[in-house]
Scaffold this active site. Structure first.
Site, short mmCIF file in Angstrom:
data_model
loop_
_atom_site.label_atom_id
_atom_site.label_comp_id
_atom_site.label_asym_id
_atom_site.label_seq_id
_atom_site.Cartn_x
_atom_site.Cartn_y
_atom_site.Cartn_z
N LYS A 32 -33.66 -37.61 14.81
CA LYS A 32 -33.42 -38.20 16.14
C LYS A 32 -33.87 -37.21 17.23
CE LYS A 32 -29.19 -37.63 18.02
NZ LYS A 32 -29.12 -37.03 19.37
N ASN A 33 -33.53 -35.94 17.05
CA ASN A 33 -33.79 -34.96 18.11
C ASN A 33 -35.23 -34.52 18.17
OD1 ASN A 33 -31.17 -35.26 18.78
ND2 ASN A 33 -30.47 -33.32 17.89
N ARG A 102 -27.81 -39.02 27.66
CA ARG A 102 -28.02 -37.90 28.59
C ARG A 102 -29.29 -37.13 28.26
NH1 ARG A 102 -23.46 -39.76 28.72
NH2 ARG A 102 -22.53 -40.06 30.73
N CYS A 126 -20.80 -35.31 29.33
CA CYS A 126 -20.65 -36.23 28.20
C CYS A 126 -19.52 -35.68 27.34
CB CYS A 126 -21.95 -36.33 27.42
SG CYS A 126 -22.25 -34.86 26.45
N ARG A 131 -23.14 -31.30 31.04
CA ARG A 131 -24.49 -31.12 30.50
C ARG A 131 -25.39 -30.68 31.66
NH1 ARG A 131 -24.87 -33.62 25.37
NH2 ARG A 131 -26.86 -32.61 25.02
N ILE A 133 -28.41 -29.23 33.92
CA ILE A 133 -29.87 -29.29 33.72
C ILE A 133 -30.57 -28.28 34.64
CG2 ILE A 133 -29.91 -31.71 32.97
CD1 ILE A 133 -30.68 -32.46 35.86
N LEU A 135 -31.65 -25.33 34.09
CA LEU A 135 -32.82 -24.66 33.50
C LEU A 135 -34.05 -25.58 33.54
CD1 LEU A 135 -31.11 -23.02 30.37
CD2 LEU A 135 -31.55 -22.00 32.62
N ASP A 316 -24.67 -28.82 15.85
CA ASP A 316 -24.52 -30.22 15.46
C ASP A 316 -23.92 -30.37 14.07
OD1 ASP A 316 -27.61 -31.30 17.07
OD2 ASP A 316 -25.66 -30.73 17.86
N ILE A 338 -22.18 -22.85 21.59
CA ILE A 338 -23.23 -23.57 22.32
C ILE A 338 -22.65 -24.51 23.39
CG2 ILE A 338 -25.22 -25.12 22.12
CD1 ILE A 338 -25.69 -22.42 20.77
N ARG A 408 -25.58 -43.72 17.24
CA ARG A 408 -26.61 -43.05 18.04
C ARG A 408 -27.47 -42.15 17.17
NH1 ARG A 408 -24.34 -39.37 21.96
NH2 ARG A 408 -26.56 -38.88 22.10
C1 EPZ Z 1 -30.26 -30.63 22.06
O1 EPZ Z 1 -29.50 -30.88 23.22
C2 EPZ Z 1 -29.83 -31.67 21.05
N1 EPZ Z 1 -30.09 -33.01 21.58
C3 EPZ Z 1 -28.33 -31.52 20.77
O2 EPZ Z 1 -27.99 -32.46 19.75
C4 EPZ Z 1 -28.06 -30.11 20.25
O3 EPZ Z 1 -26.67 -29.94 20.06
C5 EPZ Z 1 -28.58 -29.09 21.27
O4 EPZ Z 1 -29.98 -29.33 21.53
C6 EPZ Z 1 -28.43 -27.66 20.77
O5 EPZ Z 1 -29.13 -27.51 19.58
C7 EPZ Z 1 -31.35 -33.48 21.54
O6 EPZ Z 1 -32.27 -32.81 21.10
C8 EPZ Z 1 -31.55 -34.86 22.05
P1 EPZ Z 1 -29.56 -27.35 25.03
P2 EPZ Z 1 -29.85 -30.13 24.61
O7 EPZ Z 1 -30.32 -27.61 26.27
O8 EPZ Z 1 -31.31 -29.99 24.73
C9 EPZ Z 1 -26.71 -25.32 28.23
C10 EPZ Z 1 -26.76 -34.17 18.74
O9 EPZ Z 1 -25.60 -34.20 18.31
N2 EPZ Z 1 -27.72 -25.71 29.21
O10 EPZ Z 1 -30.14 -26.46 23.98
O11 EPZ Z 1 -29.11 -30.82 25.69
C11 EPZ Z 1 -25.96 -26.55 27.68
O12 EPZ Z 1 -24.89 -26.89 28.55
C12 EPZ Z 1 -27.07 -33.51 20.07
O13 EPZ Z 1 -27.77 -34.64 18.14
C13 EPZ Z 1 -27.60 -25.23 30.52
O14 EPZ Z 1 -26.66 -24.51 30.85
O15 EPZ Z 1 -29.19 -28.71 24.33
C14 EPZ Z 1 -25.46 -26.09 26.35
O16 EPZ Z 1 -24.26 -25.34 26.54
C15 EPZ Z 1 -25.81 -33.02 20.77
N3 EPZ Z 1 -28.52 -25.60 31.44
C16 EPZ Z 1 -26.56 -25.14 25.88
O17 EPZ Z 1 -27.33 -24.81 27.04
C17 EPZ Z 1 -29.59 -26.41 31.13
O18 EPZ Z 1 -30.43 -26.69 32.01
C18 EPZ Z 1 -27.49 -25.78 24.85
O19 EPZ Z 1 -28.08 -26.87 25.46
C19 EPZ Z 1 -29.71 -26.88 29.80
C20 EPZ Z 1 -28.76 -26.52 28.85
#
Ligand code: EPZ
Length: 429
Positions: A32-33, A102, A126, A131, A133, A135, A316, A338, A408
């Site tokens: 999915k990811n 999201r 969520c 969540r 964004i 970065l 995950d 995380i 999902r």
């Molecule tokens: C991806 O989410 C995955 N989703 C998540 O899987 C997975 O848990 C996550 O990566 C970590 O591996 C998809 O790929 C669709 P991150 P993402 O940006 O990209 C913080 C599932 O169950 N952060 O690596 O949203 C954030 O809050 C889902 O399949 C910022 O602070 O994860 C988190 O604490 C859940 N600012 C950490 O980084 C930002 O601009 C990791 O987030 C972006 C992120």
């Protein structure tokens, strides 16, 4: 309310009679990811793309609806999805679709790159906590995007197009890395991402983009270099297997003491979790794209499971593995590094008889001798998977509601488990 009357609410549940013994082999669906960023990237192609091994998941359907809303032609034939972005004539994602998923934020870079502007609502929080964004936005601004945030909406433009830039991520965010890779593929100049995410899904996205003509090196490492090109062609691409779904099936096997095999996996991607299963006493045999797991009669506890960016233990997989360890001999300790609040499944596991204490980011799991079936509700995607894993081993009937979360990320989960001999079915009332 008359049954079936106007406004009748249908509630779907999974009914599991445990404890189950599993046997046999299942094929793990595509990731999915990986599919989500690949669908976003397909928008930049000047010709059609075909993605094979695309799982039937509500998040994938939502992503397809976003592409159709933008004007792309998107068709599914079995596990293959065809995208023709030629007709794209919009730059906005409706709030309802943003709220459904999201991770729609991963479309932002592609829309700005293709349309020169983008309008979408803030993804908001969520089940896993806020969540942010920041970065994503900081990186796209460095590439020349002008982004206004007001009233919960993002109004973005890059009238002169996007330009290559040096991007240093304060955290190896998967989504931010993907957004930058996609936006940089057709930017003017070279982009260097430092502290990039190294997940397998990043490599899959780079492979796809390079097949379309992008010039990307270093994917899978902490520094990725993207040399912008004028245009991208189409391509056919097979999505990598879903390593998180695979780890969920491994947890189901381990908690029920059942020997099973998984087909269509990439055991390299699973390395970060396989060591935990082996520490829990499971024997794992890997051959090519197959894997066999033989668990012990009773699992051992695992002292320190810390979720980390890849190649660390994946966040995950934390919930399904915690469910598995709730029946282990001894005390297991989890540290969720995380996400801020990714222990919502603990309350539901307690209802099944688990003994777990949470202090901030730390969860201490005292293994119990047995779990007993009960009605529980999935709090989020992977928390829901944890309840299925626990329900397979719990004595008696477990009823799981909140299936919209599970659907999902898992394709026909109950059918896969039933094919291994689990007594599990989906009912709607
Ligand atoms: C991806 O989410 C995955 N989703 C998540 O899987 C997975 O848990 C996550 O990566 C970590 O591996 C998809 O790929 C669709 P991150 P993402 O940006 O990209 C913080 C599932 O169950 N952060 O690596 O949203 C954030 O809050 C889902 O399949 C910022 O602070 O994860 C988190 O604490 C859940 N600012 C950490 O980084 C930002 O601009 C990791 O987030 C972006 C992120």
């Amino acid at each position: 309310m008359a049954p079936g009357g106007k406004g009748c609410l249908t509630v779907e549940k999974l009914l599991i009679e445990g404890p189950s013994r599993l046997a046999g082999e299942i094929t793990v669906h595509g990731a999915k990811n990986s599919v989500l960023p690949l669908l976003a990237a397909s928008m930049l192609c000047s010709a059609g793309c075909v993605l094979h091994n695309c799982p039937v998941l509500s998040d994938v359907e939502t992503a397809m609806r976003i592409l159709r809303h933008l004007g792309c032609q998107v068709e599914r034939e079995g596990s293959s999805v065809f995208v023709d972005p030629a007709g794209m004539d919009r730059d906005d994602i409706p709030d309802c679709l943003m709220r459904e998923m999201r991770s729609s934020i991963v479309f932002l870079g592609a829309i700005i790159s293709r349309a020169g502007s983008a309008r979408l609502s803030f993804p908001g929080g969520c089940e896993l906590g806020p969540r942010p964004i920041d970065l994503h936005l900081a990186a796209l601004r460095r590439m020349g995007a002008v982004i206004r945030e007001d009233h919960g909406c993002l109004d973005c433009s890059a009238p002169g197009g996007l330009r290559g830039a040096r991007i240093s991520l304060s955290f190896p965010s998967v989504g931010a890395t993907e957004n930058v890779m996609i936006a940089a593929s057709r930017a003017d100049g070279t982009t260097i991402i430092s502290n990039a995410a190294r997940e397998p899904e990043i490599c899959d996205l780079a492979d796809f983009l390079c097949q379309c003509g992008a010039k990307i090196s270093g994917a899978g490492e902490s520094t990725i270099v993207i040399e912008g090109v004028q245009s991208l062609g189409g391509c056919e691409h097979r999505v990598i297997p879903d390593r998180i779904a695979a780890s969920t099936f491994l947890a189901a096997s381990a908690i029920t003491g059942s020997k099973i095999s998984l087909a269509g996996v990439n055991s390299i991607h699973l390395n970060p979790v396989l060591s935990v299963f082996e520490e829990a006493g499971c024997h794992i045999k890997c051959q090519e794209d197959r894997l066999e797991i033989a668990p012990p009669p009773r699992l051992c506890s695992v002292k320190g499971i810390r979720t980390m960016p890849y190649p660390g233990f994946p966040t995950d997989s934390q919930a399904p593995v915690m469910a598995m360890e709730s029946l282990a001999d001894g005390t297991s300790v989890f540290v969720e590094n995380i996400f801020e609040s990714r222990y919502k499944h603990v309350g539901e596991l307690l209802r099944l008889g688990a003994n777990i204490k949470v202090e901030g980011r730390v969860a201490v799991v005292e293994g119990v001798r047995r779990l007993s079936g009960a009605p529980v509700e999935a709090p989020d995607l992977r928390g829901g998977a944890a309840l299925v894993v626990a329900g397979l081993a719990a004595e008696g009937r477990t009823e799981i509601s909140g299936l919209k979360h599970i659907d999902r990320g898992y394709e026909r989960l109950e059918e896969s488990l039933a094919s291994l001999g689990a007594s599990i079915l989906r009912t709607s009332s």
